[in-house]
Design a protein around this motif. Structure first.
Motif, PDB file in Angstrom:
ATOM      1  N   UNK A   1       0.869  -1.178   0.000  1.00  0.00           N
ATOM      2  CA  UNK A   1       0.000   0.000   0.000  1.00  0.00           C
ATOM      3  C   UNK A   1       0.909   1.232   0.000  1.00  0.00           C
ATOM      4  N   UNK A   2       0.851   2.020  -1.062  1.00  0.00           N
ATOM      5  CA  UNK A   2       1.805   3.121  -1.197  1.00  0.00           C
ATOM      6  C   UNK A   2       1.512   4.269  -0.219  1.00  0.00           C
ATOM      7  N   UNK A   3       0.297   4.296   0.347  1.00  0.00           N
ATOM      8  CA  UNK A   3       0.003   5.351   1.325  1.00  0.00           C
ATOM      9  C   UNK A   3       0.682   5.072   2.659  1.00  0.00           C
ATOM     10  N   UNK A   4       0.727   3.779   3.027  1.00  0.00           N
ATOM     11  CA  UNK A   4       1.300   3.427   4.334  1.00  0.00           C
ATOM     12  C   UNK A   4       2.655   2.756   4.198  1.00  0.00           C
ATOM     13  N   UNK A   5       3.012   2.363   2.969  1.00  0.00           N
ATOM     14  CA  UNK A   5       4.234   1.604   2.705  1.00  0.00           C
ATOM     15  C   UNK A   5       4.294   0.320   3.535  1.00  0.00           C
ATOM     16  N   UNK A   6       3.142  -0.319   3.715  1.00  0.00           N
ATOM     17  CA  UNK A   6       3.116  -1.634   4.363  1.00  0.00           C
ATOM     18  C   UNK A   6       2.501  -2.640   3.387  1.00  0.00           C
ATOM     19  N   UNK A   7       2.787  -3.919   3.632  1.00  0.00           N
ATOM     20  CA  UNK A   7       2.290  -4.951   2.725  1.00  0.00           C
ATOM     21  C   UNK A   7       0.780  -5.048   2.819  1.00  0.00           C
ATOM     22  N   UNK A   8       0.171  -5.423   1.731  1.00  0.00           N
ATOM     23  CA  UNK A   8      -1.283  -5.523   1.642  1.00  0.00           C
ATOM     24  C   UNK A   8      -1.589  -6.739   0.760  1.00  0.00           C
ATOM     25  N   UNK A   9      -2.703  -7.446   0.998  1.00  0.00           N
ATOM     26  CA  UNK A   9      -2.960  -8.636   0.182  1.00  0.00           C
ATOM     27  C   UNK A   9      -3.073  -8.289  -1.307  1.00  0.00           C
ATOM     28  N   UNK A  10      -2.574  -9.188  -2.142  1.00  0.00           N
ATOM     29  CA  UNK A  10      -2.740  -9.029  -3.582  1.00  0.00           C
ATOM     30  C   UNK A  10      -4.229  -9.078  -3.900  1.00  0.00           C
ATOM     31  N   UNK A  11      -4.781  -8.069  -4.549  1.00  0.00           N
ATOM     32  CA  UNK A  11      -6.219  -8.102  -4.859  1.00  0.00           C
ATOM     33  C   UNK A  11      -6.608  -9.382  -5.618  1.00  0.00           C
ATOM     34  N   UNK A  12      -7.769  -9.924  -5.233  1.00  0.00           N
ATOM     35  CA  UNK A  12      -8.193 -11.216  -5.786  1.00  0.00           C
ATOM     36  C   UNK A  12      -8.297 -11.228  -7.307  1.00  0.00           C
ATOM     37  N   UNK A  13      -8.729 -10.118  -7.893  1.00  0.00           N
ATOM     38  CA  UNK A  13      -8.920 -10.140  -9.344  1.00  0.00           C
ATOM     39  C   UNK A  13      -7.602 -10.273 -10.097  1.00  0.00           C
ATOM     40  N   UNK A  14      -6.480  -9.997  -9.416  1.00  0.00           N
ATOM     41  CA  UNK A  14      -5.167 -10.175 -10.054  1.00  0.00           C
ATOM     42  C   UNK A  14      -4.635 -11.591  -9.813  1.00  0.00           C
ATOM     43  N   UNK A  15      -5.008 -12.161  -8.684  1.00  0.00           N
ATOM     44  CA  UNK A  15      -4.436 -13.447  -8.267  1.00  0.00           C
ATOM     45  C   UNK A  15      -4.605 -14.539  -9.337  1.00  0.00           C
ATOM     46  N   UNK A  16      -5.783 -14.622  -9.915  1.00  0.00           N
ATOM     47  CA  UNK A  16      -6.039 -15.686 -10.887  1.00  0.00           C
ATOM     48  C   UNK A  16      -5.111 -15.585 -12.101  1.00  0.00           C
ATOM     49  N   UNK A  17      -4.753 -14.363 -12.443  1.00  0.00           N
ATOM     50  CA  UNK A  17      -3.877 -14.189 -13.612  1.00  0.00           C
ATOM     51  C   UNK A  17      -2.462 -14.685 -13.314  1.00  0.00           C
ATOM     52  N   UNK A  18      -2.033 -14.558 -12.068  1.00  0.00           N
ATOM     53  CA  UNK A  18      -0.718 -15.103 -11.707  1.00  0.00           C
ATOM     54  C   UNK A  18      -0.793 -16.626 -11.570  1.00  0.00           C
ATOM     55  N   UNK A  19      -1.938 -17.133 -11.057  1.00  0.00           N
ATOM     56  CA  UNK A  19      -2.126 -18.596 -11.011  1.00  0.00           C
ATOM     57  C   UNK A  19      -2.004 -19.191 -12.427  1.00  0.00           C
ATOM     58  N   UNK A  20      -2.496 -18.454 -13.395  1.00  0.00           N
ATOM     59  CA  UNK A  20      -2.531 -18.973 -14.768  1.00  0.00           C
ATOM     60  C   UNK A  20      -1.143 -19.205 -15.370  1.00  0.00           C
ATOM     61  N   UNK A  21      -0.147 -18.553 -14.801  1.00  0.00           N
ATOM     62  CA  UNK A  21       1.217 -18.754 -15.325  1.00  0.00           C
ATOM     63  C   UNK A  21       2.091 -19.443 -14.255  1.00  0.00           C
ATOM     64  N   UNK A  22       1.411 -20.128 -13.311  1.00  0.00           N
ATOM     65  CA  UNK A  22       2.155 -20.746 -12.224  1.00  0.00           C
ATOM     66  C   UNK A  22       2.887 -21.997 -12.697  1.00  0.00           C
ATOM     67  N   UNK A  23       4.141 -22.107 -12.295  1.00  0.00           N
ATOM     68  CA  UNK A  23       4.920 -23.318 -12.577  1.00  0.00           C
ATOM     69  C   UNK A  23       4.394 -24.458 -11.727  1.00  0.00           C
ATOM     70  N   UNK A  24       4.341 -25.658 -12.306  1.00  0.00           N
ATOM     71  CA  UNK A  24       4.003 -26.838 -11.511  1.00  0.00           C
ATOM     72  C   UNK A  24       5.054 -26.997 -10.419  1.00  0.00           C
ATOM     73  N   UNK A  25       4.636 -27.399  -9.197  1.00  0.00           N
ATOM     74  CA  UNK A  25       5.605 -27.504  -8.092  1.00  0.00           C
ATOM     75  C   UNK A  25       6.609 -28.636  -8.372  1.00  0.00           C
TER      76      UNK A  25
END
Lengths: 138, 138, 138, 138
Positions: C114-138
């Motif tokens: 969060x750039x206002x507080x400079x503390x970590x904040x959860x990745x918004x859900x609507x972005x998460x699926x797009x990163x899952x889509x390019x996830x390497x198999x474990x």
């Protein structure tokens, strides 16, 4: 007339495959010298101007002669004079030389700008005298 | 008269704390557009000129008006015309515009140079016609 | 598993006197590919995240293998996969390859902030699926 | 154990719209400190190595922790130690700190390379002792 002088170092990451400084890097040098001028000659750290006084100096015009290449390892002397001093605008001239041989002659015109409104604002008086001190004779 | 056009992208690493493109980055854009011009308009990849033909085009003079800031995320249109075509020297003019509003007007003069001797050499004839094709009417 | 792919161009101003890409420029490429990933794969222009959503992704860790040099004129393929997806942290892997030969393998960990507080904040859900889509198999 | 120390200056053109150093610029700092190390600690100007001795030190691996942001106007102290000294390979560790607070911890492995053949070559003995002098205790 006096001038502000400092030196520059042409580093590894600044030169192109022909071994000479890639010209956009020369504009990085100009800005670096400009920051030194503010700090060591005018007497204020450049970031204080921006962050605390909320003024900046966007470039509006530049005219540069590249007379001789700068090469990897060179340490040109930089010499700055003031060629124009208006209400808000400042024209500075940067000479970069190697052992007396001129390599770059850059004339850069900036305008004192209120960063809140992004409009021109008079150069504060306490800075003006410092630019007068490096003014070229007409 | 025709012109070569392409576009530029103002990326995160190009902008300063005020959110506008740091001016040395604008000279990176000019060189980037110049490389595009060689490849897509003149028809030769710029690195081939240097590595295989052993000619280069050092900048000898630049004159630039910065009329309006470029900001993070902007994608200005770049438009290149030829304003001078000598035996060895080429004067190119770069306009960067956002939705028709001119932001940067840069005139850059380079000299065709034999990289083995670092002396000027005539612009090869097969390239000349391509610069004529984007020549501004006098 | 899928990956995001794009290409990079090694330009004149990126290479050192030995004709190979100066390594800090390779980190510029990584950031450039990252901006492309946001725009073309996640579906949001990176500057909108910062300016409008007021979130950013500072880098906290990088580990890079430089296996083969990139040279002036090269156009490596860039391939991005996701190797870690935490509440706030994202681990991305960038492969740069020339004709199937790996040149750079970079693992970069950023934290949604969060750039206002400079503390970590959860990745918004609507972005998460797009990163899952390019996830390497474990 | 001793270490080589110098300082860095976070300049205007190095910071992003959030006012913190854009991370590829941090790798420019690492290389700048590396050039200082060669000149002031090892005792040879880096460009002489490349141009006259025809050896170079391409980076093969880097691992970096970014612990705290560097901001416009900061002047971190840089401290370099040697963490690995092989026949040809050198592992250096760079700590950048502000008033004792660590900002960056970078481990960079380079390989002494004959630039004529682009193959690894033993680190010349006269340089080895200077890297031993800044070696971290195991």
């Amino acid at each position: 007339m006096s001038a502000f002088t400092t030196s520059i170092q042409v580093r590894f990451g600044h030169v192109d495959p022909a071994g000479i400084a890639y010209y956009p890097r020369i504009f990085d040098y100009v800005h670096e010298v400009y920051e030194e001028l503010w700090e060591r000659h005018v007497g204020v750290r450049y970031y204080k101007l921006l962050l605390e006084e909320r003024i900046g100096f966007p470039l509006v015009h530049s005219e540069v002669d590249f007379r001789s290449p700068l090469r990897f390892g060179d340490r040109p002397e930089a010499r700055v004079t003031c060629v124009h001093l208006g209400r808000s605008s400042i024209g500075l001239r940067y000479h970069f030389a190697l052992e007396g041989r001129e390599c770059v002659d850059a004339r850069m015109t900036t305008v004192c700008t209120d960063l809140r409104t992004m409009t021109s604002t008079p150069l504060p008086e306490r800075f003006r005298a410092r630019f007068e001190a490096i003014r070229e004779a007409p």
